[in-house]
Each structure stands twice: as C-alpha cells, then as structure tokens.
Design a protein around this motif. Sequence first.
Motif: not given
Length: 344
Positions: A60-61, A63-64, A67-68
């Motif tokens: 998740k880290r 992926k985040d 996304s930025d």
Amino acid sequence: MSDQLNPTRRGNTTQLTKDNSLLNYALITGPGRSGTTWLGQMMNTYDHCVYKYEPFGRSKRYKDWRSDLESADVEELRRRFASLCSNFDHDVDLPPFTAKSFRWQNPQLLHLLYGLGNRVEALKPLYHWYGQTKLTSETPILIKDVNFPTPLLPRLCEVLQPKLIGMIRNPFGRIASALKGKELSQLNQRSQSEKIAGMRRSIDAVGGNFLAEYRDRLQEMSDIQLDAVIWRIQVEPLVEYTRSYDQGLVVVYEDLCNDPQGKITEIFDFVGWELGQSTRDFINESTAGERQLSDKSKAYFSVYRDPRTSMSKWKTQLTDEQQADIASVIRDSPLKELWSDLPL
C-alpha cells in the motif's frame, strides 16, 4: 509508434544527470509470464543490491507513492521513495535472504520473523524494524515490477532515473503460459466486456493510429486474438520507450534462455555490476531442469526449469487454430523480427 524498432539497445546523445540525492536504481519490468521473476532472482544474487519484489502491486505504501507520481514534486518523490526503500516491507522484501555486503541482520532470524508475520499480522512491524537498512548511492536498489503501466514509465524514469530493463517474450510463448495459468486457476480472468473496455482504454492512451485497425472490432475477435492484441498493447509501447530512454535495455526472454550466462554478463555490464560466482551458480542451478513440486502454484511460478524446453512449450501447448489466431494479429507487429521461429 515508429515503423522500425531496433532490436538492440539504443542510446541518445542527451545524457541524464544524476542528482546527488538520488539512490542507484535498476528497474525490471515487462508483461506477466515474460521471465521477469527469473531475471530478478538472477540479479538478486549480486551481493551488494537490495531487491524490491513487485512493490507497486503488493504494498500500500508503494501504491500510494505511485498514485502521487504524476502530481507531486520530483524532489519530494525522490525523498519519499528513498525512505520507502530504506524500510523493510513484509510485502516486498521477501526471502530467501542471500548474503549481502550491507546486511548485518541474521538471515535465519529474518526468515523466522517473515514467517511469523505471515501468521500474525501484529508481528509484521517487528520484521519491518529488524530488517531496515541505511542505504547510500553505493547500494544498488533492484526493483522488479511486472506490468508497470507504460504510460507512467517516462515520469517514473524522470523521478528515479533508473537503469531500465524491459523484458519481453514472444507472443505465442507468453499467451500459452498465461492460458496454462488460467487453466490452473493461478491467474485472474476478467469478463470479455471488462477485457475489451480495458483494451480500448489502453489503445486510446497510446494515441495516434496505434492498433486503430483493431479498436472497433475487438468484439468480433476470438479470445486468443484478443490476447494477441493485448500482447501488442503491452509490449510494443514498452519496447518503444525503453529503446528511446538513455538508460534502457530490452531483454528478450528467449535470448536469456538460449544463453543465460552470456546474457546475464551483458545485463550486469549494462547496470554496472560485477558478475560473481554466486550468480553463475544460481543460473546453473535454475536451468538444470524442472523440480518436482506437489504444489501446482509453486510449480507454475517456479524459476527452476530447463529454459530451452520452457521457451518452446508453446509449440505443443497451442493448437493449430490458436497459433493461426495469434499469427493473424502479430503479422503486422514491428517486433516480429525478434523471433525467427514464429509461424507467421
């Protein structure tokens, strides 16, 4: 897309300049079932590199962060990514924990903590704490991320300035392997409507006349023909970008199968690493032949197999009709000349 795609590495006169805040990254990407895992494990035998396995798909880290990627400041993205890589992540820092020059941790204890984290979610932070490492520009970070979106690659390369390795496999072999995975329920299957909608979005994202002759008649095509179009959607833009990127190298799976020792020497030279005996030993072990594994999932994803057999299996796995369907789409591909044995 250009009409001619050079099958060898291409360099431009414009050179990227490394910022002092940048770490030393190498990125392997390519479509699934193209040999990226095998290559990643080969390169992970280098005793000075940190290996991050599928970070953008598993953590998740990460992926985040992805996304930025298009909107955040470059320097901020670099700092955040370096921090992510310095941390140990249960989802991307996986065993086996081979000997590394920078690793002070006990490999057996790392493996124990990893297993405990698999069983008890609350114990994962202990694994993260024990495994974290201070990284410098002297510590290469090897990232293997299958199916990374090609439209995002230019921005990713602007931010991280990695050595980029685009790995591809001939369409017949890749499609046959994916079909086997679906048969074994090891790969996800989308409905035809979802599949076609995604293909149209991908074609539109490339723009121009890319695969325009197929876009509006996907509904009429067989499943195998659709898979061949997907191969072109995934592979042709990846090759085009990798060839144009100053630090890019395209690796053909079949070339690696035919001469693993020679090809890995070329790849290590490209990333600036010294090829050692541990890498040669792993290649000899992984190419000695298929291991007998009772778990079909492990057998399907295993890197221990005879590569010459593996790269030719499609010739018996695919029916004549399936081969003809693939050929009907691939005949116009500018990449078909990379393989001499395709039934086109």
